[in-house]
Design a protein around this motif. Structure first.
Motif, PDB file in Angstrom:
ATOM      1  N   ARG A  39      40.434  49.769  39.826  1.00  0.00           N
ATOM      2  CA  ARG A  39      40.024  48.420  40.205  1.00  0.00           C
ATOM      3  C   ARG A  39      40.199  47.443  39.053  1.00  0.00           C
ATOM      4  N   ILE A  40      40.713  46.278  39.388  1.00  0.00           N
ATOM      5  CA  ILE A  40      40.663  45.126  38.491  1.00  0.00           C
ATOM      6  C   ILE A  40      39.863  44.085  39.260  1.00  0.00           C
ATOM      7  N   PHE A  84      29.491  42.850  37.558  1.00  0.00           N
ATOM      8  CA  PHE A  84      29.472  43.981  36.630  1.00  0.00           C
ATOM      9  C   PHE A  84      29.106  43.549  35.214  1.00  0.00           C
ATOM     10  N   ASN A  85      29.613  42.419  34.785  1.00  0.00           N
ATOM     11  CA  ASN A  85      29.259  41.929  33.451  1.00  0.00           C
ATOM     12  C   ASN A  85      27.821  41.444  33.408  1.00  0.00           C
ATOM     13  N   GLY A  86      27.307  40.969  34.531  1.00  0.00           N
ATOM     14  CA  GLY A  86      25.896  40.593  34.615  1.00  0.00           C
ATOM     15  C   GLY A  86      24.982  41.794  34.400  1.00  0.00           C
ATOM     16  N   ILE A 131      34.418  42.342  27.655  1.00  0.00           N
ATOM     17  CA  ILE A 131      34.258  41.914  29.039  1.00  0.00           C
ATOM     18  C   ILE A 131      34.828  43.024  29.902  1.00  0.00           C
ATOM     19  N   GLU A 132      34.016  43.572  30.791  1.00  0.00           N
ATOM     20  CA  GLU A 132      34.516  44.609  31.686  1.00  0.00           C
ATOM     21  C   GLU A 132      35.323  43.939  32.791  1.00  0.00           C
ATOM     22  N   ILE A 133      36.591  44.358  32.930  1.00  0.00           N
ATOM     23  CA  ILE A 133      37.467  43.742  33.936  1.00  0.00           C
ATOM     24  C   ILE A 133      37.803  44.697  35.078  1.00  0.00           C
ATOM     25  N   TYR A 163      38.045  49.397  32.100  1.00  0.00           N
ATOM     26  CA  TYR A 163      39.024  48.408  31.658  1.00  0.00           C
ATOM     27  C   TYR A 163      38.278  47.221  31.060  1.00  0.00           C
ATOM     28  N   THR A 164      38.699  46.811  29.872  1.00  0.00           N
ATOM     29  CA  THR A 164      37.981  45.758  29.164  1.00  0.00           C
ATOM     30  C   THR A 164      38.922  44.754  28.514  1.00  0.00           C
TER      31      THR A 164
END
Length: 160
Positions: free
Chosen positions: A68-69, A85-87, A108-110, A118-119
């Motif tokens: 996933r992106i 997710f970043n929250g 930042i998780e992407i 993935y970051t």
């Protein structure tokens, strides 16, 4: 830095081949340039947003066989966006910072897969795939989101 139409078309084709749902292209809201991720990230570098804007204006996220992106909007009736997710990470950083490793404060998780996270690392401006068990172990490290997407695409195809 620009994501080529060829790469976007390859991603879309792989989404459809895997019977996944294709997230639509969206209009990038300019107020995101001022979005505060918290932690030690604060406002993401403009370079991050310029590349992410180029991606979401073609397709707002991908999910291909569990890779996933995140997009910037929720699609398909579940929370699958960059901010959710970043929250969670920012909340953990505030409530239990000792449970996090240093990279969590700067990345930042992407997206991710069953094995990788993935970051985007704001310290190096690199798009990276990190081992979920040993977070400092990098599998992919790229200068641009386009390069990173190509590497993820190649990785998915390798495991088909």
């Amino acid at each position: 830095m620009v994501i080529s139409n060829n790469l976007i078309n390859q991603l879309k084709q792989l989404v459809m081949e895997n019977d996944e749902r294709l997230a639509p292209a969206i209009v990038f809201p300019d107020d995101l340039y001022d979005y505060n991720f918290g932690r030690k990230i604060g406002k993401a570098p403009r370079l991050f947003w310029e590349q992410y804007k180029n991606f979401v204006e073609h397709m707002d996220g991908i999910n291909i066989d569990g890779c996933r992106i995140y997009g910037i909007e929720n699609h398909f009736n579940y929370e699958n966006d960059l901010f959710t997710f970043n929250g969670f990470l920012t909340k953990i950083a505030c409530e239990a910072p000792d449970t996090m490793i240093a990279e969590d404060f700067y990345c930042i998780e992407i997206g991710g897969s069953s094995l990788d996270t993935y970051t985007y690392d704001i310290r190096s401006n690199k798009w990276e795939s990190r081992d979920q068990q040993q977070y400092q172990n990098l599998f992919i490290s790229c200068d641009t989101l386009a390069e990173f997407l190509q590497a993820v695409l190649d990785d998915i195809r390798q495991h088909e």
